[in-house]
Design a protein around this motif. Sequence first.
Motif, mmCIF file in Angstrom:
data_model
loop_
_atom_site.group_PDB
_atom_site.id
_atom_site.type_symbol
_atom_site.label_atom_id
_atom_site.label_comp_id
_atom_site.label_asym_id
_atom_site.label_seq_id
_atom_site.Cartn_x
_atom_site.Cartn_y
_atom_site.Cartn_z
ATOM 1 N N ASN A 243 16.188 3.145 1.455
ATOM 2 C CA ASN A 243 14.968 2.942 0.581
ATOM 3 C C ASN A 243 15.351 2.765 -0.947
ATOM 4 O O ASN A 243 14.896 2.093 -1.731
ATOM 5 N N ILE A 244 16.334 3.497 -1.151
ATOM 6 C CA ILE A 244 16.738 3.814 -2.471
ATOM 7 C C ILE A 244 17.274 2.525 -2.845
ATOM 8 O O ILE A 244 17.410 1.910 -4.136
ATOM 9 N N LYS A 245 18.147 1.690 -2.033
ATOM 10 C CA LYS A 245 18.790 0.518 -2.114
ATOM 11 C C LYS A 245 17.675 -0.575 -2.211
ATOM 12 O O LYS A 245 17.806 -1.523 -3.095
ATOM 13 N N LYS A 246 16.908 -0.461 -1.182
ATOM 14 C CA LYS A 246 15.928 -1.616 -1.083
ATOM 15 C C LYS A 246 14.871 -1.816 -2.511
ATOM 16 O O LYS A 246 14.523 -2.660 -2.958
ATOM 17 N N LEU A 247 14.698 -0.348 -3.082
ATOM 18 C CA LEU A 247 13.753 -0.298 -4.280
ATOM 19 C C LEU A 247 14.581 -0.624 -5.423
ATOM 20 O O LEU A 247 14.128 -0.617 -6.671
ATOM 21 N N GLY A 248 15.892 -0.845 -5.406
ATOM 22 C CA GLY A 248 16.748 -1.264 -6.749
ATOM 23 C C GLY A 248 16.816 0.130 -7.643
ATOM 24 O O GLY A 248 16.935 -0.199 -8.807
ATOM 25 N N ILE A 249 16.638 1.168 -6.937
ATOM 26 C CA ILE A 249 16.793 2.438 -7.932
ATOM 27 C C ILE A 249 18.206 2.713 -8.155
ATOM 28 O O ILE A 249 19.119 2.730 -7.361
ATOM 29 N N ASP A 250 18.615 2.830 -9.603
ATOM 30 C CA ASP A 250 19.959 2.939 -9.839
ATOM 31 C C ASP A 250 20.456 4.539 -9.943
ATOM 32 O O ASP A 250 21.599 4.856 -9.800
ATOM 33 N N VAL A 251 19.203 5.239 -10.437
ATOM 34 C CA VAL A 251 19.632 6.812 -10.727
ATOM 35 C C VAL A 251 18.306 7.422 -10.237
ATOM 36 O O VAL A 251 17.252 7.126 -10.402
ATOM 37 N N VAL A 252 18.386 8.594 -9.673
ATOM 38 C CA VAL A 252 17.517 9.714 -8.995
ATOM 39 C C VAL A 252 17.741 10.863 -10.087
ATOM 40 O O VAL A 252 18.738 11.679 -10.036
ATOM 41 N N VAL A 253 16.733 11.155 -10.814
ATOM 42 C CA VAL A 253 16.719 12.556 -11.357
ATOM 43 C C VAL A 253 15.603 13.402 -10.533
ATOM 44 O O VAL A 253 14.614 13.168 -10.518
ATOM 45 N N ALA A 254 16.123 14.400 -10.242
ATOM 46 C CA ALA A 254 15.598 15.406 -9.369
ATOM 47 C C ALA A 254 15.218 16.750 -10.173
ATOM 48 O O ALA A 254 16.355 17.200 -10.822
ATOM 49 N N LYS B 31 0.669 -1.214 -0.012
ATOM 50 C CA LYS B 31 -0.074 0.047 -0.024
ATOM 51 C C LYS B 31 0.956 1.309 0.069
ATOM 52 O O LYS B 31 0.440 2.164 -0.644
ATOM 53 N N SER B 32 1.961 1.306 0.793
ATOM 54 C CA SER B 32 3.082 2.223 0.926
ATOM 55 C C SER B 32 3.534 2.546 -0.673
ATOM 56 O O SER B 32 3.616 3.897 -0.981
ATOM 57 N N CYS B 33 4.042 1.579 -1.111
ATOM 58 C CA CYS B 33 4.632 1.583 -2.456
ATOM 59 C C CYS B 33 3.554 2.127 -3.559
ATOM 60 O O CYS B 33 3.815 2.871 -4.325
ATOM 61 N N GLU B 34 2.255 1.702 -3.357
ATOM 62 C CA GLU B 34 1.276 2.079 -4.297
ATOM 63 C C GLU B 34 1.058 3.628 -4.253
ATOM 64 O O GLU B 34 0.908 4.191 -5.190
ATOM 65 N N ARG B 35 1.220 4.095 -2.934
ATOM 66 C CA ARG B 35 0.963 5.414 -2.666
ATOM 67 C C ARG B 35 2.120 6.382 -3.306
ATOM 68 O O ARG B 35 1.789 7.502 -3.836
ATOM 69 N N TYR B 36 3.336 6.031 -3.254
ATOM 70 C CA TYR B 36 4.596 6.693 -3.279
ATOM 71 C C TYR B 36 5.364 6.442 -4.689
ATOM 72 O O TYR B 36 6.048 7.208 -5.263
ATOM 73 N N LEU B 37 5.001 5.224 -5.243
ATOM 74 C CA LEU B 37 5.763 4.855 -6.545
ATOM 75 C C LEU B 37 4.897 4.618 -7.665
ATOM 76 O O LEU B 37 3.710 4.109 -7.441
ATOM 77 N N LYS B 38 4.874 5.426 -8.619
ATOM 78 C CA LYS B 38 4.040 5.560 -10.122
ATOM 79 C C LYS B 38 4.948 4.846 -10.935
ATOM 80 O O LYS B 38 5.891 5.587 -11.574
ATOM 81 N N PRO B 39 4.874 3.903 -11.359
ATOM 82 C CA PRO B 39 5.597 3.272 -12.673
ATOM 83 C C PRO B 39 4.942 3.999 -13.782
ATOM 84 O O PRO B 39 3.940 4.181 -14.138
ATOM 85 N N LEU B 40 6.035 4.508 -14.737
ATOM 86 C CA LEU B 40 5.395 5.312 -15.861
ATOM 87 C C LEU B 40 6.099 4.557 -17.062
ATOM 88 O O LEU B 40 6.883 3.674 -17.106
ATOM 89 N N ASP B 41 5.289 4.939 -18.102
ATOM 90 C CA ASP B 41 5.704 4.325 -19.426
ATOM 91 C C ASP B 41 5.060 5.616 -20.506
ATOM 92 O O ASP B 41 4.555 6.401 -20.066
ATOM 93 N N GLU B 42 5.491 5.347 -21.754
ATOM 94 C CA GLU B 42 5.266 6.099 -22.813
ATOM 95 C C GLU B 42 3.850 6.584 -22.819
ATOM 96 O O GLU B 42 3.348 7.757 -23.096
ATOM 97 N N GLU B 43 2.841 5.536 -22.621
ATOM 98 C CA GLU B 43 1.364 5.687 -22.614
ATOM 99 C C GLU B 43 0.653 6.705 -21.681
ATOM 100 O O GLU B 43 0.044 7.613 -21.692
ATOM 101 N N ILE B 44 1.483 6.257 -20.478
ATOM 102 C CA ILE B 44 0.883 7.147 -19.283
ATOM 103 C C ILE B 44 1.108 8.307 -19.128
ATOM 104 O O ILE B 44 0.514 9.354 -19.084
ATOM 105 N N VAL B 45 2.333 8.763 -19.876
ATOM 106 C CA VAL B 45 3.033 10.366 -19.880
ATOM 107 C C VAL B 45 2.462 11.068 -21.227
ATOM 108 O O VAL B 45 3.033 12.269 -21.269
ATOM 109 N N ARG B 46 1.933 10.563 -21.871
ATOM 110 C CA ARG B 46 1.819 10.927 -23.526
ATOM 111 C C ARG B 46 1.290 12.493 -23.625
ATOM 112 O O ARG B 46 1.586 12.990 -24.220
#
Length: 368
Positions: free
Chosen positions: A108-119, A62-77
């Motif tokens: 959290n960055i490590k646990k989520l497997g994030i390689d790069v953060v774009v701020a 539930k926490s991941c659903e709140r704070y993490l939004k998987p993005l793809d080309e269609e979502i951001v079109r």
Amino acid sequence: MKMKIAVLTGGGDCPGLNGAVKWITKSAMDSWLSSKRATDFDVIGISEGWRGLVDVDPEDPKSCERYLKPLDEEIVRTWDRYGGTNLGTSRTNPFNPKNDRSDILLDNIKKLGIDVVVAIGGEDTLGAAYRLHKLGVKTIGIPKTIDNDLMGTDYSLGFDTAVNVITEEIDRLRTTAGSHSRIFVVETMGRHAGWLALHGGECSGAYIILVPEYSFSLEEVCSLLQERKGREIRYAIIVVAEGAKLAGKEEVIQSDKVDEFGHITLGGIAKFVAEEIEERTNYETRHLILSHLQRGGTPSAHDRLMARWYGIAAVDMILNEDFGRMASLQRGEITSVPLKECIGRLKLVDIEKYYDKERYNGRRSIIR
């Protein structure tokens, strides 16, 4: 090789943020480009800026659903058509000395497997990105601030749209100002830098422009207004940045409450100036504080273009392993600069170059 990009927007919202997220996502996941490079990407949007990466519980769906939004080309079109930020934002500072949560952020960055953060943000957001970079996290910055005061770049997202808003609102004010022969004092944002007030005032034809970089005298303001009285123009527009100061005085403070980056809330200088003018000259004077209107609305064509360029540049920087740097516009060309050079000081109005200290307005001599 596959990399996971996490993108977030921090600080105040503005038009152009959604466009930058769109073009990071489209550039990273473009199938035609993927066939020509050795790296594939996943992109996730982080909700609520740095707060999202601090408060998320990677083990709670539930926490991941709140704070993490998987993005793809269609979502951001269609995202670049809209102002604000679809990811949400906050002024959370994970390195706040009174509440340092950088260890949680790193974990959290490590646990989520994030390689790069774009701020995507201004000095505060990018300052946090730089500190994260020094701790070993791969970070990329994109400049965003309607104040356009970030060092290392000629342009920050949101500035052009905000100037357009100021111009449009002052254009509307002219009809009522002229009808009633009134003076209007219009307050813009601009804590330390006067770019919004200066460019907004110049574009709207304001008679007087007051900026934080040059303290003003009420006697001289009133004298300029009195010089104009009796001419065919029956009204005057004064534009003042929220951080403008009366000579020998401090900024006008709306609230002494301090945010997580140590900033107090400014506001009210337009009311003060308007009341002083009316008392000293007996000219009918009103004030208007544009406040968050300057952050709103749909992005201008220029902000849409810059969002595109900066988003594409961010992915290029990832592929080139140019980490700890910010995408930048310099002399019309897109490049990148170290984040270290973009924080700690601001790009202020050069008074000698751009400001007429005698007329309190933009200079009328450009080539010298």
